[in-house]
Structure formats: C-alpha cells, structure tokens
Scaffold this active site. Structure first.
Site, short mmCIF file in Angstrom:
data_model
loop_
_atom_site.label_atom_id
_atom_site.label_comp_id
_atom_site.label_asym_id
_atom_site.label_seq_id
_atom_site.Cartn_x
_atom_site.Cartn_y
_atom_site.Cartn_z
N TYR A 215 -1.87 -0.49 10.81
CA TYR A 215 -2.08 -1.19 9.53
C TYR A 215 -0.89 -0.99 8.62
O TYR A 215 -0.30 -1.96 8.10
CB TYR A 215 -3.35 -0.67 8.85
CG TYR A 215 -3.36 -0.87 7.36
CD1 TYR A 215 -3.35 -2.14 6.81
CD2 TYR A 215 -3.36 0.22 6.48
CE1 TYR A 215 -3.33 -2.34 5.43
CE2 TYR A 215 -3.34 0.04 5.12
CZ TYR A 215 -3.32 -1.24 4.59
OH TYR A 215 -3.30 -1.41 3.24
N THR B 79 0.83 -1.20 0.00
CA THR B 79 0.00 0.00 0.00
C THR B 79 0.86 1.25 0.00
O THR B 79 2.00 1.23 0.50
CB THR B 79 -0.91 0.02 1.25
OG1 THR B 79 -1.56 1.28 1.36
CG2 THR B 79 -0.10 -0.23 2.51
N ASP B 80 0.32 2.35 -0.52
CA ASP B 80 1.04 3.62 -0.45
C ASP B 80 1.21 4.10 0.98
O ASP B 80 2.06 4.95 1.27
CB ASP B 80 0.34 4.68 -1.30
CG ASP B 80 -1.11 4.94 -0.88
OD1 ASP B 80 -1.58 4.35 0.11
OD2 ASP B 80 -1.77 5.75 -1.56
N GLU B 81 0.43 3.56 1.91
CA GLU B 81 0.51 4.03 3.30
C GLU B 81 1.84 3.69 3.97
O GLU B 81 2.17 4.27 5.00
CB GLU B 81 -0.65 3.47 4.11
CG GLU B 81 -1.99 4.01 3.66
CD GLU B 81 -3.04 4.00 4.76
OE1 GLU B 81 -2.67 4.14 5.94
OE2 GLU B 81 -4.22 3.83 4.42
N LYS C 165 2.05 -3.67 7.08
CA LYS C 165 2.32 -3.85 5.65
C LYS C 165 3.79 -3.58 5.34
O LYS C 165 4.40 -4.26 4.51
CB LYS C 165 1.43 -2.93 4.82
CG LYS C 165 -0.06 -3.27 4.88
CD LYS C 165 -0.34 -4.69 4.45
CE LYS C 165 -0.04 -4.91 2.99
NZ LYS C 165 -0.37 -6.32 2.58
#
Length: 360
Positions: free
Chosen positions: A162, A135-137, A166
C-alpha cells in the site's frame, strides 16, 4: 506562502468523496463556502457510501458523479463539463492488510488511477490546484521513540505494498509539477478516525467488535503506535492547504495523540464500561508481514498556514463510538471486515475509496 496570499477555487472535484475523509471535506466546503461548486466523484466501492453525503443532497452547490478514476474518458469529460479548477484527490485503495493479499488492485487504483487523473488535468488546462492526498506510511518505519519527527524532506522508505503504491503515485505527481508545471501539492497524514470510516480500520473495527460482543483482535503484542487525528480536524487541514498551500510543496498533517494500539483497545473498553474485563475481551493475533513500529511527523509547515488540532482524544473517541452505535447499519453486513486480518477485495479487483491517510 503568506497567509495574506490565498487561492480561491470555484469548481472543485473531490475524488473518492463518498468515502471517509473526503466526505467530511465535501461537507465542510459545501457548507462553509456556498459560492464554491463541489463535485464528488466516487466509484461507490465497499467502503464508500452515499449516505455519508446525505446532508448535502439538497444543496445547490453539490453534485455527485459515480465513476472510477481509471476511466480516462469519463474523468476528462467531467473536468471539461464542470469547468474544474481544483482537484482534491483522495481516491485510493488504503487498507494495509488488503495490500498484502491483493496488491495488484493497489497498483491499479493508486498509481494508474493517479496517472489518469494527472494526464486528464494536464490536458484540461483549467486546473489551477491539484492536491494529492498521500500518507505518512511513505516515510517507512519511525526509527525509535527517541528520534525527531520526520519532516517533508525525509527520504521515502515504504515497507508495505500500500505505502509503496502511494509513494509511486507521489513521484508521478512531482513529475507533472516539474515537467508540465501542473500546480500540484502533496499531503502526508497520520491516522484518521471518526464517523463515516469503514469498519476494517482499527477504531471502528474495535468499536463494532465490542458492539457485537466479540473479542478485540490486536496484531502482535499491541505495542505499535500511531498518531490518531479526528476527521474534522483533518478536513480543516485540507481547507487550509487548498487555500494557502504553495504548489510544489509537501505538507505533513500530523497529530499529537500518539497511542499504542493496546492503549486504544483499553480506552474503548473503558467507554463501553468493560475496563475490568481486559483479559477476557482482548486477544492477540498474528502480526502483519511487517508492521511499522510508529510514524511521527513534523507538521510545522501546516501550522504556519494557521491550522491547529482542536479535538481531544477522549472527546473524539467518545463521539466516534456514539456515531457507530447509531449508523453502523449503513454499511450492511460488515462481518468480513471484523476478522483479525480482513481481505475485502476478493470480489472487487480495482476498488476506489478515499481513506488514504490511515493505513491501520
């Protein structure tokens, strides 16, 4: 990697394939490549649904297996029996609100589950591609609206549990590439929307709130922005990365529709013919513990593989609303998902789903 040098899979395993994004990838691959065998592996947790795959059930190149990725024996058995040569690993816990209140489940699913899958793939020895969906997060908060988009080499600075899990899973993937030569690729994507998405996420949540006559619950002042990509565009990106991506590389999957959450709410009100009732239909609620201002990423590596975004924001949003008007009932009672800060894991301590690309 040159577009002339392509990888051709035969037996593909999609983890989390009954959830949001991966179900669209499964549909695309099954129909576009009838010579590929597609095996969907999913726990069927609260935000997964077999109906997402209903159009594939009679195809000879499709198979569904119910299972949890943390179950090492079953994962290894499936890899051997199905002669899997390609893994598209979507399975993960993804909802940021959930991670603030149920973070151990995220560690279990996202880190331990990925580790089980990597170890099983290493032992199997037939896996020639392992695409890990991140994810970009993991990049953390975009510094400002003036800074350049973040490339794949940007430092990882996750700001919520979260995103941290990741990022941790990514380091495991990289270690298996470096130490064991497992041919791994990593993707990091912007927010995704469209049919099949469980209504805890921003766009289906607001859509269902409007359908039920509820107020839209905006976190903070609604100024946080996200890039929104339509799910079929994202499925096409995975098609390109699986065939043309190079092991050991990371590929950003970024869109061009950066919108404030408040603007998303206004656009949905317009579709419902309620644009004149904004003050009555929107309520501002407490923000998350930490809410990243924005994520903006550079997708030039992916564009070099031949991918481009096709769906316009206006058409994608309209199509999504029409789908939920017809099919929201497939998820049963979704009232718990429509509150301001849903906590969907109270009775599912180690859930698995595929929607890894969207943290909103």
């Amino acid at each position: 990697m040159s577009s002339e040098v392509t990888y051709t899979p035969k037996n593909i395993l999609l983890t989390g394939g009954a959830g949001f994004i991966a179900s669209h990838v499964a549909i695309l691959l099954c129909k576009k490549y009838p010579d590929y065998n597609i095996v969907v592996y999913d726990k069927l947790d609260y935000c997964s649904c077999l109906e997402n795959l209903s159009e594939l059930k009679d195809l000879p190149n499709f198979k569904f297996i119910k299972g949890d990725i943390v179950t090492a024996d079953l994962v290894s058995f499936v890899l051997r029996e199905e002669k899997i040569d390609t893994i598209l690993h979507f399975a993960a816990q993804t909802h940021v609100d959930n991670s603030f209140g149920n973070s151990f489940a995220f560690t279990h699913s996202n880190i331990y589950g990925t580790h089980v899958l990597l170890e099983s793939a290493k032992a199997c020895k037939t896996v020639k591609r392992f695409v890990h969906v991140s994810t970009d997060e993991v990049y953390g908060e975009g510094e400002s609206f003036e800074t350049d988009p973040m490339s794949e080499n940007h430092v990882l600075e996750p700001t919520n549990p979260y995103a941290a899990t990741k990022a941790g899973a990514e380091f495991l993937v990289k270690s298996y590439y470096r130490s064991f030569k497992l041919p791994c690729l990593i993707t990091r994507g912007n927010n995704v929307y469209g049919p099949h998405q469980f209504p805890e996420k921003l766009i289906p949540k607001f859509t269902n709130q409007l359908m039920k006559g509820m107020k839209l619950t905006l976190h903070g002042d609604g100024s946080n922005t996200r890039n929104f990509m339509y799910v079929t565009d994202v499925a096409n990106a995975f098609d390109a990365i699986m065939h043309k991506g190079e092991p050991g590389h990371v590929y950003n999957i970024g869109g061009r529709h950066e919108l404030a959450n408040l603007q998303v709410a206004k656009d949905l009100l317009k579709i419902f013919g309620l644009e004149q009732e904004q003050d009555k239909r929107i309520t501002f609620v407490s923000d998350r513990k930490f809410n990243d201002l924005r994520y903006t990423i550079d997708s030039s590596k992916l564009h070099a593989l031949g991918w481009k975004e096709e769906m316009t924001w206006e058409e994608g949003l309209k199509t999504t609303v029409e789908w939920y008007k017809k099919f929201t009932n497939r998820y049963g009672n979704i009232d718990d998902a429509l509150v301001a800060h849903p906590r969907m894991l109270n009775n599912t301590s180690a859930s698995i789903n595929d929607d890894v690309m969207m943290g909103e």
